[in-house]
Design an enzyme around this catalytic site. Sequence first.
Site, PDB file in Angstrom:
ATOM      1  N   HIS A  88       0.839  -1.203   0.000  1.00  0.00           N
ATOM      2  CA  HIS A  88       0.000   0.000   0.000  1.00  0.00           C
ATOM      3  C   HIS A  88       0.876   1.255   0.000  1.00  0.00           C
ATOM      4  CE1 HIS A  88      -3.884   1.846   0.414  1.00  0.00           C
ATOM      5  NE2 HIS A  88      -3.514   2.540   1.465  1.00  0.00           N
TER       6      HIS A  88
ATOM      7  N   PHE B 258       6.520  19.378  -3.974  1.00  0.00           N
ATOM      8  CA  PHE B 258       6.408  18.022  -3.425  1.00  0.00           C
ATOM      9  C   PHE B 258       7.079  17.936  -2.051  1.00  0.00           C
ATOM     10  CE2 PHE B 258       7.948  13.499  -3.373  1.00  0.00           C
ATOM     11  CZ  PHE B 258       6.692  12.907  -3.300  1.00  0.00           C
TER      12      PHE B 258
HETATM   13  N1  INI Z   1      -1.664   8.150   3.677  1.00  0.00           N
HETATM   14  C1  INI Z   1      -0.568   8.846   4.030  1.00  0.00           C
HETATM   15  O1  INI Z   1      -0.568  10.088   3.927  1.00  0.00           O
HETATM   16  N2  INI Z   1       0.524   8.202   4.504  1.00  0.00           N
HETATM   17  C2  INI Z   1       0.581   6.849   4.614  1.00  0.00           C
HETATM   18  O2  INI Z   1       1.622   6.309   5.075  1.00  0.00           O
HETATM   19  C3  INI Z   1      -0.548   6.094   4.240  1.00  0.00           C
HETATM   20  N3  INI Z   1      -0.525   4.643   4.328  1.00  0.00           N
HETATM   21  O3  INI Z   1       0.538   4.070   4.615  1.00  0.00           O
HETATM   22  O4  INI Z   1      -1.521   3.986   4.134  1.00  0.00           O
HETATM   23  C4  INI Z   1      -1.701   6.784   3.773  1.00  0.00           C
HETATM   24  N4  INI Z   1      -2.817   6.126   3.414  1.00  0.00           N
HETATM   25  C5  INI Z   1      -4.094   6.792   3.255  1.00  0.00           C
HETATM   26  C6  INI Z   1      -4.288   7.367   1.848  1.00  0.00           C
HETATM   27  O5  INI Z   1      -3.489   8.523   1.663  1.00  0.00           O
HETATM   28  C7  INI Z   1      -5.756   7.772   1.613  1.00  0.00           C
HETATM   29  O6  INI Z   1      -6.129   8.769   2.552  1.00  0.00           O
HETATM   30  C8  INI Z   1      -6.735   6.598   1.724  1.00  0.00           C
HETATM   31  O7  INI Z   1      -6.306   5.525   0.941  1.00  0.00           O
HETATM   32  C9  INI Z   1      -8.151   7.036   1.234  1.00  0.00           C
HETATM   33  O8  INI Z   1      -8.129   7.411  -0.139  1.00  0.00           O
END
Ligand code: INI
Length: 164
Positions: free
Chosen positions: A95, A120
Amino acid sequence: MGVNQRASDATAPELDGTGLKMAVVCGRFNDSITLRLLDGVLRAAQDLSIAAEDLTREWVPGAFEIPFAAKTIAESTKVDAVVCLGAVIRGETTHYEVVAGESARGIQDVQLEVGVPVIFGVLTTENMAQALARSEGEGGFNVGEECLRTAVEMAVLKARWSQG
Ligand code: INI
């Protein structure tokens, strides 16, 4: 941070952000880190003479949502640049790669499509210790600070090439 990872100070331009309007899009996921990056942005804003009312903040759930928010803000034509702050920290699954990759790709797409600098500032690290080391307090290394400087540099560049 190794010296080879950034341009030499000798070539860095003098930056003045007076009058520039900036937006910061900040991910809530891993907010123990993204709040530190935001602190870095606010410190840099003072150094660069950017007024508090010229720095808008917008929070989103995570790094994956940052490009959409950045595009919406950039298209509004109300800001000179958008700084994107997030923290993607490697976990047990793939993920991580998907979120980090799509966030980076989306941010680059937005700035090239809309023609507004979109910076970024999404940390992509192996662990929390690395994320902490890139989001230090006053006097230390903080990617948020670097990103606001980059935003000013790119906004000034755009203004220079947009003049008739
Ligand atoms: N979002 C992050 O900003 N950092 C992460 O490490 C992360 N992980 O590891 O899952 C993460 N996931 C959430 C993603 O950005 C979305 O908010 C979610 O998938 C809904 O669209």
